[in-house]
Design an enzyme around this catalytic site. Sequence first.
Site, mmCIF file in Angstrom:
data_model
loop_
_atom_site.group_PDB
_atom_site.id
_atom_site.type_symbol
_atom_site.label_atom_id
_atom_site.label_comp_id
_atom_site.label_asym_id
_atom_site.label_seq_id
_atom_site.Cartn_x
_atom_site.Cartn_y
_atom_site.Cartn_z
ATOM 1 N N GLU A 50 23.273 4.766 -30.051
ATOM 2 C CA GLU A 50 21.931 4.394 -29.393
ATOM 3 C C GLU A 50 21.234 3.389 -30.323
ATOM 4 O OE1 GLU A 50 23.090 7.578 -30.081
ATOM 5 O OE2 GLU A 50 22.920 8.568 -27.963
ATOM 6 N N PHE A 112 17.667 23.351 -27.458
ATOM 7 C CA PHE A 112 18.830 22.623 -27.886
ATOM 8 C C PHE A 112 18.476 21.082 -27.510
ATOM 9 C CE2 PHE A 112 22.793 20.277 -26.709
ATOM 10 C CZ PHE A 112 23.367 20.622 -28.170
ATOM 11 N N GLN A 113 18.736 20.322 -28.570
ATOM 12 C CA GLN A 113 18.589 18.720 -28.506
ATOM 13 C C GLN A 113 17.110 18.436 -27.899
ATOM 14 O OE1 GLN A 113 21.763 16.952 -26.383
ATOM 15 N NE2 GLN A 113 22.856 17.017 -28.376
ATOM 16 N N LYS A 162 14.168 16.835 -18.251
ATOM 17 C CA LYS A 162 15.482 17.070 -17.165
ATOM 18 C C LYS A 162 15.038 17.651 -15.596
ATOM 19 C CE LYS A 162 19.777 19.319 -16.947
ATOM 20 N NZ LYS A 162 21.324 18.612 -17.453
ATOM 21 N N MET A 481 21.037 -9.874 -51.203
ATOM 22 C CA MET A 481 19.639 -10.350 -51.341
ATOM 23 C C MET A 481 19.136 -9.331 -52.397
ATOM 24 S SD MET A 481 17.203 -12.205 -50.715
ATOM 25 C CE MET A 481 16.902 -13.320 -49.024
HETATM 26 C C1 LIG Z 1 18.717 -0.736 -42.825
HETATM 27 C C2 LIG Z 1 18.257 -1.426 -43.969
HETATM 28 N N1 LIG Z 1 18.498 -0.978 -45.138
HETATM 29 C C3 LIG Z 1 18.187 -1.535 -46.368
HETATM 30 C C4 LIG Z 1 17.785 -2.810 -46.384
HETATM 31 C C5 LIG Z 1 17.285 -3.487 -47.717
HETATM 32 N N2 LIG Z 1 18.272 -4.688 -47.741
HETATM 33 C C6 LIG Z 1 17.765 -5.850 -47.508
HETATM 34 S S1 LIG Z 1 18.684 -7.026 -47.606
HETATM 35 C C7 LIG Z 1 19.785 -6.081 -48.280
HETATM 36 C C8 LIG Z 1 21.311 -6.611 -48.606
HETATM 37 C C9 LIG Z 1 22.085 -7.160 -47.390
HETATM 38 O O1 LIG Z 1 23.461 -7.254 -47.615
HETATM 39 P P1 LIG Z 1 24.474 -8.201 -46.823
HETATM 40 O O2 LIG Z 1 24.205 -7.517 -45.381
HETATM 41 O O3 LIG Z 1 25.649 -8.150 -47.391
HETATM 42 O O4 LIG Z 1 23.779 -9.584 -46.654
HETATM 43 P P2 LIG Z 1 23.468 -10.755 -47.733
HETATM 44 O O5 LIG Z 1 22.217 -10.371 -48.509
HETATM 45 O O6 LIG Z 1 24.469 -10.594 -49.001
HETATM 46 O O7 LIG Z 1 23.750 -12.025 -47.088
HETATM 47 C C10 LIG Z 1 19.532 -4.962 -48.202
HETATM 48 C C11 LIG Z 1 20.225 -3.542 -48.640
HETATM 49 C C12 LIG Z 1 17.495 -3.246 -45.120
HETATM 50 N N3 LIG Z 1 16.826 -4.449 -44.958
HETATM 51 N N4 LIG Z 1 17.888 -2.633 -44.162
#
Ligand SMILES: Cc1ncc(C[n+]2csc(CCOP(=O)(O)OP(=O)(O)O)c2C)c(N)n1
Length: 567
Positions: A50, A112-113, A162, A481
């Site tokens: 979803e 449920f749900q 529902k 990042m």
């Molecule tokens: C759902 C979610 N969880 C955690 C984060 C924190 N976060 C921001 S950037 C990042 C790293 C992203 O890594 P990747 O997708 O490999 O991209 P890159 O930065 O290497 O291009 C994280 C963990 C986020 N933004 N979203």
Amino acid sequence: MELTGAQILLESLGREGVDVLFGFPGGAVIDIYHQLPNYPNLKHILVRHEQGAIHMADGYARATGKVGVCLVTSGPGATNTVTGIATAYMDSIPVVIITGQVPTPLIGNDAFQEVDIVGITRPCTKHNYLVKDLSQLAKTIKEAFYLARSGRPGPVLIDLPKDVQQQRCAFKYPPGEVSMRSYNPHREPNAKQVRKVAQLLAKAKRPVLYAGGGVVSAGASEELTRLARAHDLPVTATLMGLGCFPGDDPLWLGMLGMHGTYAANHSIAGSDLILAVGARFDDRVTGKLSEFACKAKMVHIDIDPTSIQKNVRVDVPIVADCRLFLQALNAEAETLAKEPGGWTPKDKWIEQTAAWKAEHPLQYKPAAESGFIKPQAVVEAIHRITSGDCIVATEVGQNQMWAAQFFNYRKPRTLLTSGGLGTMGYGFPAAIGAQAAFPDKLVIDVAGDGSIQMCIQELATAMCYKLPVKIVILNNGYLGMVRQWQELFYEKNYCNTCMDVAPDFVKLAEAYGAAGFRVTEAKDLEETLRKAFATPLPCIVDVVVDPEENVYPMVPAGKSLTEMILV
Ligand SMILES: Cc1ncc(C[n+]2csc(CCOP(=O)(O)OP(=O)(O)O)c2C)c(N)n1
């Protein structure tokens, strides 16, 4: 005509011009699914999770400007959409989410749900409804679409028990415009304010136009571009505003903020007048608030009064539709500029901003001989190959910032990215949503190897509906990042950011029946991208890039915009 609640829902969606629904069935929406084949004009796209459905609806909305719609069951189906709802909410994207609910006599009984999705989503929807009385359903749907798309757009949720779906009542879609006593977005510009802003612009020596996502959602790009070009006004934009002003125009300063350009950030700091249009002064944009544009008079135009004076002091607050306001401002400014001495020339300022651009353009250290592929070069190659004529979606992290920096967006609605919430896993399903709206356009998700694993299951959806989205993974083997922050501010303690166990993305693509490519050498990059973009299949291009490349410029958290770390 007597119809069931399920039929009334589907009839009403048709009246709102909905042509595609992204959804996933379950017991609490089975009556709606039972009716779906009778509504061939409503194409249903069956997702695999979803979260995919809501991001697809969001991507569809961003790419088209229309309302995106998703349909899910109660309980876990509904809660799986919450991240996507919050994503749309933070970026003001019009979506309508329809959730099934347990029968009304069971509500509150831990059935449920059962989940109180109205309660859960209250802080991240523009509005939400639990419809217990079938006679209210058609009116509620009409209102929901109106709320989603008008004023400051946003997600609206309709929770439909529902038993209400099964009951029957007479159906008549309410005619005419929606009118709600408690909701009247103020759209019309005020002539006095328009004149005042035109005079401020005329007198300013160092003005900057600062555009946000509101310019895109108001369809105000043309008006903004006309204003800038007619009067020599440099333009910067937020991540959400990219594309609302042509990235190849000499007046374009680039994006501002934490990973903004040297020119944009210095222009803001040196400006004597900022015209902020449909932007909300996010902390990623302002840096240290007390030093943000501290020499400038601040004009802020926004359809949402609560966003004005929220983060920064505003000298001229204007609540209006950005497009209507800019239209009026253009007319006023053109009159003023014709008067002798009516317009202070801005050429010195243009020279200064151009000098900043030349001094520190966006750049990166080229790869050494036989060295790694630079991720920025991948984004540049995508731009070169497509001539910029494609829709780019992004995941979140370094990939997102490089896609923002190194691709000159020239048109609004060509960049789909989670700006406010920063949701990893957003890009791929959003790209599928855009591709569903524009089957003939090239849609590319620029991804990180971490983010792409969050909604990768939607490859099955892309295959099933022949939506040939291209995923380009900038594969650095890290949650890049976060690793960058660890490197710069946490003594290189790369704690839990190494993605050393990852799937073979080429095989993974193939396992879904899609196409997979891998690039490890710079010399193969362009040819492989060309091949991938030409295949009629969804595909993954796994590009192995420099693992420790960083995004620059960077304004460290809490610093002012001019305290940038450059390459
Ligand atoms: C759902 C979610 N969880 C955690 C984060 C924190 N976060 C921001 S950037 C990042 C790293 C992203 O890594 P990747 O997708 O490999 O991209 P890159 O930065 O290497 O291009 C994280 C963990 C986020 N933004 N979203």
